[in-house]
Scaffold this motif. Structure first.
Motif, PDB file in Angstrom:
ATOM      1  N   LYS A 280      40.066 -25.303  57.201  1.00  0.00           N
ATOM      2  CA  LYS A 280      39.454 -25.169  55.913  1.00  0.00           C
ATOM      3  C   LYS A 280      38.609 -23.993  56.263  1.00  0.00           C
ATOM      4  CE  LYS A 280      40.492 -29.496  53.606  1.00  0.00           C
ATOM      5  NZ  LYS A 280      39.950 -30.799  53.008  1.00  0.00           N
ATOM      6  N   GLY A 281      38.410 -23.749  57.489  1.00  0.00           N
ATOM      7  CA  GLY A 281      37.023 -22.702  57.907  1.00  0.00           C
ATOM      8  C   GLY A 281      36.494 -23.078  59.040  1.00  0.00           C
ATOM      9  N   GLY A 282      35.352 -22.640  59.311  1.00  0.00           N
ATOM     10  CA  GLY A 282      34.744 -22.616  60.632  1.00  0.00           C
ATOM     11  C   GLY A 282      33.215 -22.356  60.698  1.00  0.00           C
ATOM     12  N   TRP A 283      32.793 -22.053  61.879  1.00  0.00           N
ATOM     13  CA  TRP A 283      31.334 -21.724  61.792  1.00  0.00           C
ATOM     14  C   TRP A 283      31.113 -20.585  63.034  1.00  0.00           C
ATOM     15  CZ3 TRP A 283      27.631 -23.918  58.768  1.00  0.00           C
ATOM     16  CH2 TRP A 283      28.147 -25.042  58.003  1.00  0.00           C
ATOM     17  N   LEU A 284      30.521 -19.672  62.484  1.00  0.00           N
ATOM     18  CA  LEU A 284      30.378 -18.660  63.406  1.00  0.00           C
ATOM     19  C   LEU A 284      28.794 -18.061  63.520  1.00  0.00           C
ATOM     20  CD1 LEU A 284      31.444 -15.806  64.809  1.00  0.00           C
ATOM     21  CD2 LEU A 284      31.203 -14.618  62.510  1.00  0.00           C
ATOM     22  N   THR A 285      28.429 -17.981  64.953  1.00  0.00           N
ATOM     23  CA  THR A 285      27.007 -17.318  65.187  1.00  0.00           C
ATOM     24  C   THR A 285      27.230 -15.987  65.804  1.00  0.00           C
ATOM     25  OG1 THR A 285      26.038 -19.344  65.710  1.00  0.00           O
ATOM     26  CG2 THR A 285      24.782 -17.719  66.303  1.00  0.00           C
ATOM     27  N   LEU A 286      26.767 -14.973  65.126  1.00  0.00           N
ATOM     28  CA  LEU A 286      26.808 -13.788  65.628  1.00  0.00           C
ATOM     29  C   LEU A 286      25.483 -13.067  66.126  1.00  0.00           C
ATOM     30  CD1 LEU A 286      29.219 -11.369  65.455  1.00  0.00           C
ATOM     31  CD2 LEU A 286      27.938 -10.473  63.332  1.00  0.00           C
ATOM     32  N   PRO A 287      25.683 -13.052  67.485  1.00  0.00           N
ATOM     33  CA  PRO A 287      24.200 -12.516  68.094  1.00  0.00           C
ATOM     34  C   PRO A 287      23.643 -11.326  67.576  1.00  0.00           C
ATOM     35  CG  PRO A 287      25.860 -13.126  69.846  1.00  0.00           C
ATOM     36  CD  PRO A 287      26.747 -13.034  68.551  1.00  0.00           C
ATOM     37  N   GLN A 288      22.278 -11.111  67.742  1.00  0.00           N
ATOM     38  CA  GLN A 288      21.856 -10.161  67.130  1.00  0.00           C
ATOM     39  C   GLN A 288      22.207  -8.660  67.798  1.00  0.00           C
ATOM     40  OE1 GLN A 288      18.856 -10.016  65.007  1.00  0.00           O
ATOM     41  NE2 GLN A 288      19.012  -7.947  64.943  1.00  0.00           N
ATOM     42  N   GLY A 289      22.522  -7.703  66.997  1.00  0.00           N
ATOM     43  CA  GLY A 289      22.909  -6.508  67.450  1.00  0.00           C
ATOM     44  C   GLY A 289      24.619  -6.432  67.603  1.00  0.00           C
ATOM     45  N   MET A 290      25.357  -7.442  67.543  1.00  0.00           N
ATOM     46  CA  MET A 290      26.718  -7.483  67.615  1.00  0.00           C
ATOM     47  C   MET A 290      27.264  -7.322  66.244  1.00  0.00           C
ATOM     48  SD  MET A 290      27.883 -10.140  70.758  1.00  0.00           S
ATOM     49  CE  MET A 290      29.329  -9.520  70.727  1.00  0.00           C
ATOM     50  N   GLU A 291      28.529  -6.729  66.172  1.00  0.00           N
ATOM     51  CA  GLU A 291      29.432  -6.377  65.008  1.00  0.00           C
ATOM     52  C   GLU A 291      30.678  -6.944  65.323  1.00  0.00           C
ATOM     53  OE1 GLU A 291      29.124  -2.683  63.437  1.00  0.00           O
ATOM     54  OE2 GLU A 291      27.008  -2.323  63.646  1.00  0.00           O
ATOM     55  N   LEU A 292      31.552  -7.406  64.162  1.00  0.00           N
ATOM     56  CA  LEU A 292      32.792  -7.525  64.096  1.00  0.00           C
ATOM     57  C   LEU A 292      33.300  -6.262  63.377  1.00  0.00           C
ATOM     58  CD1 LEU A 292      32.864 -11.333  62.905  1.00  0.00           C
ATOM     59  CD2 LEU A 292      33.313 -10.475  65.285  1.00  0.00           C
ATOM     60  N   ASP A 293      34.569  -5.978  63.595  1.00  0.00           N
ATOM     61  CA  ASP A 293      35.526  -4.802  63.027  1.00  0.00           C
ATOM     62  C   ASP A 293      36.801  -5.741  62.948  1.00  0.00           C
ATOM     63  OD1 ASP A 293      36.757  -2.721  62.378  1.00  0.00           O
ATOM     64  OD2 ASP A 293      35.590  -1.383  63.784  1.00  0.00           O
ATOM     65  N   PHE A 294      37.181  -5.525  61.681  1.00  0.00           N
ATOM     66  CA  PHE A 294      38.543  -5.967  61.230  1.00  0.00           C
ATOM     67  C   PHE A 294      39.523  -4.824  61.176  1.00  0.00           C
ATOM     68  CE2 PHE A 294      35.605  -9.354  59.983  1.00  0.00           C
ATOM     69  CZ  PHE A 294      36.438 -10.518  60.199  1.00  0.00           C
ATOM     70  N   GLY A 295      39.245  -3.540  61.328  1.00  0.00           N
ATOM     71  CA  GLY A 295      40.027  -2.443  61.364  1.00  0.00           C
ATOM     72  C   GLY A 295      41.415  -2.551  62.133  1.00  0.00           C
ATOM     73  N   GLY A 296      41.201  -3.287  63.273  1.00  0.00           N
ATOM     74  CA  GLY A 296      42.426  -3.635  64.177  1.00  0.00           C
ATOM     75  C   GLY A 296      43.533  -4.460  63.464  1.00  0.00           C
ATOM     76  N   ILE A 297      43.244  -5.210  62.724  1.00  0.00           N
ATOM     77  CA  ILE A 297      44.298  -5.859  62.071  1.00  0.00           C
ATOM     78  C   ILE A 297      44.198  -6.237  60.523  1.00  0.00           C
ATOM     79  CG2 ILE A 297      44.189  -7.623  64.129  1.00  0.00           C
ATOM     80  CD1 ILE A 297      42.167  -9.524  62.474  1.00  0.00           C
ATOM     81  N   GLY A 298      43.327  -5.363  59.947  1.00  0.00           N
ATOM     82  CA  GLY A 298      43.111  -5.556  58.334  1.00  0.00           C
ATOM     83  C   GLY A 298      44.359  -4.945  57.783  1.00  0.00           C
ATOM     84  N   LYS A 299      45.004  -3.828  58.167  1.00  0.00           N
ATOM     85  CA  LYS A 299      45.948  -3.289  57.156  1.00  0.00           C
ATOM     86  C   LYS A 299      47.391  -4.143  57.366  1.00  0.00           C
ATOM     87  CE  LYS A 299      46.211   1.020  58.456  1.00  0.00           C
ATOM     88  NZ  LYS A 299      46.876   2.553  58.307  1.00  0.00           N
ATOM     89  N   GLU A 300      47.565  -4.455  58.733  1.00  0.00           N
ATOM     90  CA  GLU A 300      48.875  -5.227  58.911  1.00  0.00           C
ATOM     91  C   GLU A 300      48.638  -6.485  58.123  1.00  0.00           C
ATOM     92  OE1 GLU A 300      47.826  -2.910  62.772  1.00  0.00           O
ATOM     93  OE2 GLU A 300      46.632  -3.837  61.278  1.00  0.00           O
ATOM     94  N   TYR A 301      47.455  -7.365  58.407  1.00  0.00           N
ATOM     95  CA  TYR A 301      47.307  -8.377  57.430  1.00  0.00           C
ATOM     96  C   TYR A 301      47.414  -8.181  55.936  1.00  0.00           C
ATOM     97  CZ  TYR A 301      44.878 -12.544  55.101  1.00  0.00           C
ATOM     98  OH  TYR A 301      44.563 -13.663  54.378  1.00  0.00           O
ATOM     99  N   ALA A 302      46.911  -7.181  55.495  1.00  0.00           N
ATOM    100  CA  ALA A 302      47.069  -6.846  53.868  1.00  0.00           C
ATOM    101  C   ALA A 302      48.647  -6.765  53.521  1.00  0.00           C
ATOM    102  CB  ALA A 302      46.182  -5.650  53.536  1.00  0.00           C
ATOM    103  N   ALA A 303      49.347  -6.037  54.512  1.00  0.00           N
ATOM    104  CA  ALA A 303      50.819  -5.586  54.136  1.00  0.00           C
ATOM    105  C   ALA A 303      51.589  -7.020  54.154  1.00  0.00           C
ATOM    106  CB  ALA A 303      51.464  -4.890  55.247  1.00  0.00           C
ATOM    107  N   ASP A 304      51.221  -8.225  55.169  1.00  0.00           N
ATOM    108  CA  ASP A 304      51.818  -9.370  55.015  1.00  0.00           C
ATOM    109  C   ASP A 304      51.397 -10.082  53.649  1.00  0.00           C
ATOM    110  OD1 ASP A 304      53.175  -9.287  57.379  1.00  0.00           O
ATOM    111  OD2 ASP A 304      51.690  -9.777  58.504  1.00  0.00           O
TER     112      ASP A 304
END
Length: 314
Positions: free
Chosen positions: A154-178
């Motif tokens: 149903k979800g989860g918990w994320l702590t993103l350290p200061q200055g760090m970033e996520l980038d979903f570009g590496g999986i976003g298009k493929e996930y959207a196609a599915d």
């Protein structure tokens, strides 16, 4: 031809064709439906495009009013993550482990110093070194919920350290196609009606165009823009291509691919120019194609070991 909002609809031979723009790519949906089912075809195309746009809007790093922005607005704080984002993060974590740390959703920060515009401008090592401490999946605090009785989380918990970033570009298009393909299959009266989703070269399909007639798709040429080096036949599953035909740097005769090693901060060396992979889903195909290129000179042996159909261009 008919345009409904941002979707342009037409018939291509015996198939319905809808085109639209998303994720900085030309996108299309092909439905093996006769013209007599035009209302259904248009309805499906609009629903599928809407799903792609929804995913793009949620995870785009270029917006300040979306889920992605919200995740990054509370650095160092434990945040609740919804089920969809949790599935994507779990997938990314598995990919990070499988790749030995080479596939890393936190490595998008390197785009601040690497601009792959075909020029000869390489970043200074000092600029790369300044970013490396902010890269590394292992530095995140990611905790997923336990699965419920149906096997879903149903979800989860994320702590993103200061200055760090996520980038979903590496999986976003493929996930959207599915996901777009899944939207179509929920509505179609028969699951064997052929559907092909093509998001800028990342594809998902459920069945052939007609019995015994696979879809024909082209793999972009490395030499001539808007032409194909390969024409492949697909009937079901996903197909994804990863390569540097458009995004690269060239200095002193050496070509630098846009695929970066998150551990060193430098482009992967000696990798093929292009890898295409067929897999049960588009997101799986995209991951394997990326993992192969990240192996550099070992790309071919890596692909052979997967047992998946693949095509390599140099």
């Amino acid at each position: 031809m008919q345009t409904t909002g941002q979707v342009t609809c037409n018939w291509q031979g015996d198939c319905f064709l809808a085109t639209f723009e998303a994720m900085a790519s030309p996108c299309e949906v092909l439905l093996a439906l006769p013209e007599s089912q035009k209302p259904l075809a248009i309805q499906l195309a609009e629903q599928m495009a809407a799903e792609v746009w929804r995913i793009e809007a949620a995870y785009s790093r270029y917006r300040s009013d979306n889920l992605f922005s919200e995740l990054h607005s509370h650095p160092g704080q434990k945040q609740r993550v919804d089920a969809e984002t949790a599935r994507l993060l779990n997938f990314a974590e598995q990919a990070w482990h499988l790749s030995g740390g080479l596939f890393d959703l936190t490595s998008g920060l390197l785009r601040k110093v690497w601009v792959f515009d075909g020029s000869d401008r390489l970043p200074k090592q000092k600029a790369i070194d300044a970013l490396l401490p902010l890269i590394g999946w292992q530095k995140l605090d990611w905790q997923t919920d336990a699965q419920d009785t149906t096997g879903q989380i149903k979800g989860g918990w994320l702590t993103l350290p200061q200055g760090m970033e996520l980038d979903f570009g590496g999986i976003g298009k493929e996930y959207a196609a599915d996901r777009a393909l899944g939207i179509a299959l929920q509505t179609l009266p028969q699951s064997d009606i052929g559907v092909l989703v093509n998001l800028g070269g990342d594809l998902a399909c459920n069945a052939p165009r007609a019995p015994g007639v696979p879809w024909r798709v082209g793999v972009e040429s490395l030499a001539v823009e808007k032409s194909a080096s390969l024409v492949l036949q697909v009937s079901r599953g996903g197909l994804a291509t990863s390569g540097d035909s458009r995004r690269y740097l060239l200095k002193d005769g050496k070509r630098y691919s846009h695929l970066l090693n998150p551990i060193t901060g430098w482009p992967v060396e000696d990798a093929p120019r292009s890898v295409s992979v067929a897999a049960p889903s588009c997101v799986q195909a995209g991951l394997v194609a990326s993992l192969a290129l990240l192996q550099g000179a070992g790309a071919r042996s890596f692909l052979t070991d997967t047992g998946l159909k693949h095509w390599v261009l140099d």
